[in-house]
Write an enzyme that holds these catalytic residues in place. Structure first.
Site, PDB file in Angstrom:
ATOM      1  CG  HIS A 139     -10.784  29.247  25.661  1.00 16.81           C
ATOM      2  ND1 HIS A 139     -11.984  28.579  26.578  1.00 16.81           N
ATOM      3  CD2 HIS A 139      -9.154  28.899  26.428  1.00 16.81           C
ATOM      4  CE1 HIS A 139     -10.122  28.520  27.935  1.00 16.81           C
ATOM      5  NE2 HIS A 139      -9.323  28.633  27.262  1.00 16.81           N
ATOM      6  CG  ASP A 184     -12.351  33.808  24.063  1.00 14.25           C
ATOM      7  OD1 ASP A 184     -11.531  34.980  24.534  1.00 14.25           O
ATOM      8  OD2 ASP A 184     -12.773  33.123  24.236  1.00 14.25           O
ATOM      9  CD  GLN A 230      -4.554  34.073  24.263  1.00 16.58           C
ATOM     10  OE1 GLN A 230      -3.809  35.432  23.747  1.00 16.58           O
ATOM     11  NE2 GLN A 230      -4.416  33.099  25.560  1.00 16.58           N
ATOM     12  CE  LYS A 241      -5.534  33.457  28.851  1.00 13.17           C
ATOM     13  NZ  LYS A 241      -5.317  32.211  28.965  1.00 13.17           N
ATOM     14  CB  CYS A 269      -9.238  25.267  27.110  1.00 11.13           C
ATOM     15  SG  CYS A 269      -8.262  24.712  28.540  1.00 11.13           S
TER      16      CYS A 269
HETATM   17  N1  PMP Z   1     -10.677  32.496  26.007  1.00  9.36           N
HETATM   18  C1  PMP Z   1      -9.214  32.123  25.302  1.00  9.36           C
HETATM   19  C2  PMP Z   1      -9.152  32.814  23.480  1.00  9.36           C
HETATM   20  C3  PMP Z   1      -8.483  31.704  25.783  1.00  9.36           C
HETATM   21  O1  PMP Z   1      -7.549  32.307  25.602  1.00  9.36           O
HETATM   22  C4  PMP Z   1      -8.585  32.091  27.176  1.00  9.36           C
HETATM   23  C5  PMP Z   1      -7.627  31.233  28.618  1.00  9.36           C
HETATM   24  N2  PMP Z   1      -6.458  30.501  27.916  1.00  9.36           N
HETATM   25  C6  PMP Z   1      -9.482  31.929  27.733  1.00  9.36           C
HETATM   26  C7  PMP Z   1     -11.382  32.322  26.542  1.00  9.36           C
HETATM   27  C8  PMP Z   1     -10.367  31.704  29.068  1.00  9.36           C
HETATM   28  O2  PMP Z   1      -9.630  32.873  30.187  1.00  9.36           O
HETATM   29  P1  PMP Z   1      -9.537  32.537  31.244  1.00  9.36           P
HETATM   30  O3  PMP Z   1      -8.949  30.888  31.325  1.00  9.36           O
HETATM   31  O4  PMP Z   1      -8.641  34.048  31.982  1.00  9.36           O
HETATM   32  O5  PMP Z   1     -11.425  33.206  32.403  1.00  9.36           O
END
Ligand code: PMP
Length: 411
Positions: free
Chosen positions: A126, A203, A206, A229, A369
């Site tokens: 991401h 990270d 998920q 999430k 993203c």
């Molecule tokens: N990493 C992953 C794998 C994600 O799915 C997300 C959220 N789409 C993020 C990072 C970023 O999370 P947040 O926007 O809640 O900070």
């Protein structure tokens, strides 16, 4: 819903938002990878906090402040137990995964990375696990290297022993991909990275949603997650870090709450985790996340994972029957979590998503993203259906029926 026997209809009854009608159709929410819906106990905890206990934490010597502090610190203990952290002191509240990763990049990265050092990430990441490292690399002279992907979007680990070497100071990888749903072999990579002495950031945005997380078993140094999430509120997340690393790191931000003493020319820092929590925190958010953890614990993470697996298996079977369907990510279901990323013939994913929306089916379309992943597959965007504990086979059927409408419109 406190029973361990998984009953999806009982779960759905806990989520008031799911009962609504959108564009004349009962809502089918398949966008949980972007953000999950919130069950009644989380909504009630937020309401009750503001109705009864609201005050600033730590500072006050009055009843409400005590209650707010207990609720806030109690939530930290719940999260620590949930991910099997050795101590709640290792749980730093953040706005979410993005801030948690930026905290490490800033507080650890800027002080520990130098010209010639290497940071290893993967093409599957991401943007929030890419851009902070690019920023740190630009400021320190460290070099960014990538684990590449195969044609199913899985990490190519054949050359890991070259990618990991004595210059590798930091490895930052995702537990589960939001773009493809891949469950990455993160434990193996963590073990190999630690052999060369690299600090490892996972990270878990998920991963914390779709797996049972045990940070001690995983063996990494940092684990980042987002409350929103996993049934919790927005604006609250967690950085778990090993105490010895957090202790050695400089604060991320300065302000109230994070100090021990303030002198004219310098200050000293509060102990963990408060050193990293400058300013009035998102107290209600933490309380809500604590309630989300209680809710998920009541259902049981094994039951959640089993339900999702069954559902994604069904979704893959049904979607694969559709002519022109291209599904991205691992073919083997064992390597997949609750996400199905797809394109349908020449239809643009945004058009797919718009038509599905008119049918009451909420999916996401775009690059998720993860522009490097899209580039890897030679597409600008995909449509993404993502599932969670409240989704049903009927939701999958509604998705498939709505895709039939897309086909009728676009031929
Ligand atoms: N990493 C992953 C794998 C994600 O799915 C997300 C959220 N789409 C993020 C990072 C970023 O999370 P947040 O926007 O809640 O900070």
């Amino acid at each position: 819903m406190t029973t361990t026997a998984f009953d999806v209809q009982a779960v759905r009854a806990d989520f008031p938002i799911l009962g609504q009608v959108v564009h004349g159709k009962t809502l089918v929410y398949l966008d949980s990878a972007a953000t999950s819906q919130k069950p009644r106990p989380v909504l009630d905890a937020l309401r009750s906090y503001y109705d009864l206990d609201n005050a600033n934490v730590h500072r006050g010597i009055h009843e409400l402040s005590r209650r707010a502090t207990d609720a806030y610190e109690g939530a930290r203990e719940k999260v620590a137990r949930w991910i099997n952290a050795p101590s709640p002191k290792e749980i730093v509240w953040t706005r979410g995964t993005t801030e948690a990763i930026n905290l490490v990049a800033h507080s650890w990265g800027l002080d520990n990375l130098n010209e010639g050092d290497e940071i290893l990430i993967s093409v599957l990441e991401h943007h929030s696990n890419i851009v902070p490292w690019q920023l740190v690399a630009a400021r320190t002279g460290a070099k960014l290297r990538y684990i590449e992907l195969d044609d199913q979007g899985r990490w190519i680990l054949d050359d890991l022993s070259t990618l990991l070497n004595d210059r590798t100071k930091l490895v930052a990888v995702s537990h589960v991909s939001n773009a493809l749903g891949t469950i990455n072999p993160v434990k193996d990579v963590v073990a190999r990275a630690r052999e060369v002495g690299a600090v490892v950031v996972v990270d878990g945005a998920q991963g914390a949603v779709h797996t049972r997380v045990d940070v001690q078993d995983l063996g990494a140094d940092f684990y980042a997650l987002s409350g929103h999430k996993m049934c919790g509120p927005t604006g609250i997340g967690v950085l778990w870090g090993r105490a010895e690393l957090l202790d050695a790191m400089a604060p991320y931000q300065g302000g109230g709450e994070m100090i021990e003493f303030v002198h004219r020319d310098h200050s000293t820092w509060a102990g963990l985790p408060h050193k990293f929590e400058a300013g009035t925190p998102n107290i209600a958010g933490a309380v809500g996340l604590g309630a989300a953890v209680d809710y998920l614990a009541g259902i049981g993470m094994d039951a959640v994972v089993a339900h999702e697996r069954e559902l994604v298996g069904y979704a893959l079977d049904r979607l694969r029957e559709i002519e022109g369907m291209r599904i991205y990510g691992p073919e083997s279901q064992a390597e997949r979590s609750a996400v199905v990323s797809f394109t349908l013939a020449a239809s643009h994913p945004h058009d797919i998503s718009t038509i599905l929306d008119a049918e009451g089916v909420a999916v996401r379309a775009g690059h998720h993203c993860a522009q490097l992943v899209m580039k890897h597959f030679g597409v600008a965007a995909t449509a993404r259906a993502s599932f969670y504990l409240y989704n049903t086979r009927e939701d999958v059927d509604r998705l498939v029926d709505a895709l039939g409408v897309v086909k009728r419109i676009f031929g």
